[in-house]
Design an enzyme around this catalytic site. Sequence first.
Site, short mmCIF file in Angstrom:
data_model
loop_
_atom_site.label_atom_id
_atom_site.label_comp_id
_atom_site.label_asym_id
_atom_site.label_seq_id
_atom_site.Cartn_x
_atom_site.Cartn_y
_atom_site.Cartn_z
N ASN A 56 0.75 -1.17 -0.09
CA ASN A 56 0.09 -0.01 0.03
C ASN A 56 0.91 1.07 -0.16
O ASN A 56 1.98 1.38 0.60
CB ASN A 56 -0.97 0.13 0.94
CG ASN A 56 -0.58 -0.05 2.61
OD1 ASN A 56 0.53 -0.74 2.70
ND2 ASN A 56 -1.14 0.48 3.45
N GLU A 58 0.68 5.25 0.45
CA GLU A 58 -0.31 6.53 1.11
C GLU A 58 0.26 7.67 0.80
O GLU A 58 1.45 7.79 0.27
CB GLU A 58 -0.38 5.98 2.59
CG GLU A 58 -0.96 4.66 3.25
CD GLU A 58 -1.39 4.59 4.41
OE1 GLU A 58 -0.57 5.49 5.44
OE2 GLU A 58 -1.91 3.83 4.87
N CYS A 67 -4.32 0.91 -2.12
CA CYS A 67 -4.21 -0.24 -1.51
C CYS A 67 -3.31 -1.08 -2.29
O CYS A 67 -3.01 -1.27 -3.56
CB CYS A 67 -5.36 -1.34 -1.62
SG CYS A 67 -6.86 -0.56 -0.53
N GLU A 69 -3.34 -4.34 -3.20
CA GLU A 69 -4.03 -5.45 -3.95
C GLU A 69 -3.99 -4.56 -5.32
O GLU A 69 -3.87 -5.12 -6.59
CB GLU A 69 -5.33 -5.56 -3.55
CG GLU A 69 -5.46 -6.65 -2.52
CD GLU A 69 -5.78 -5.94 -1.16
OE1 GLU A 69 -5.16 -4.76 -1.14
OE2 GLU A 69 -6.36 -6.05 -0.44
N CYS A 106 -10.85 -4.71 0.55
CA CYS A 106 -11.59 -3.80 0.62
C CYS A 106 -12.54 -3.88 -0.79
O CYS A 106 -12.20 -4.55 -1.71
CB CYS A 106 -11.20 -2.36 0.62
SG CYS A 106 -10.59 -1.75 -0.96
N CYS A 109 -11.08 -2.95 -4.12
CA CYS A 109 -9.99 -3.72 -4.81
C CYS A 109 -10.92 -5.05 -5.34
O CYS A 109 -10.22 -5.60 -6.25
CB CYS A 109 -9.26 -4.22 -3.72
SG CYS A 109 -7.76 -2.82 -3.57
N1 THU Z 1 -5.33 -1.25 2.71
C1 THU Z 1 -4.89 -2.15 1.54
O1 THU Z 1 -3.60 -1.90 1.10
N2 THU Z 1 -5.44 -3.22 1.35
C2 THU Z 1 -6.51 -3.49 2.00
O2 THU Z 1 -7.21 -4.69 1.55
C3 THU Z 1 -7.38 -2.84 3.01
C4 THU Z 1 -6.52 -1.36 3.45
C5 THU Z 1 -4.42 0.05 2.91
C6 THU Z 1 -5.04 1.27 2.71
C7 THU Z 1 -4.35 2.02 3.36
O3 THU Z 1 -3.07 2.38 2.95
C8 THU Z 1 -4.19 1.18 4.67
O4 THU Z 1 -4.42 -0.04 4.28
C9 THU Z 1 -5.25 1.39 5.81
O5 THU Z 1 -6.72 1.23 5.43
#
Ligand code: THU
Length: 156
Positions: A56, A58, A67, A69, A106, A109
């Site tokens: 991920n 940010e 994310c 994925e 989520c 994704c």
């Molecule tokens: N996140 C993912 O990378 N994948 C998921 O399936 C759920 C959430 C990340 C997004 C964000 O950077 C952090 O997790 C918190 O939500």
Amino acid sequence: MKDFEIFKDIEELDNESKYLVHKAKEAANLAYAPYSKFQVGAAVILEDGTLVTGSNQENASYPLCVCAERVVLYTAATQHPNKKIMKLAVVAHRKNHKDLSPATSCGACRQVMSEFEERQNKTFEVIMLKSKNEWIKCPTAESLLPYVFKRSNLHE
Ligand code: THU
């Protein structure tokens, strides 16, 4: 249609899935997640055995966070456009925590995964940790999002 499979221990997973989980863990350590401190890693294996990983990413403008994925899927599509994705694994841990945190993908994704199945005309399995000692193997991405919005909806 195959069912969802639950495994109490990672050792019960098939070797390829274990390998992908291991690679997803390594990728999680490379996450850029200074805001949530929730580090997510994803790994896919392609039809010829090529491995692609992502984490991920940010941003101070929070809605721009992406994310793991979607990072791994778009990377695979960019670097290996003609190779089909066979399986995806995703894992997460909190920063400076060794143990994995449950993290099921989520909805956004799931939507993207589902369109990958459509565009490559082949489904793929998704491995994720649902709760402590509960690994789930989803038979297809679309099984994670029934009645998904499809590109055909745009033209019907
Ligand atoms: N996140 C993912 O990378 N994948 C998921 O399936 C759920 C959430 C990340 C997004 C964000 O950077 C952090 O997790 C918190 O939500």
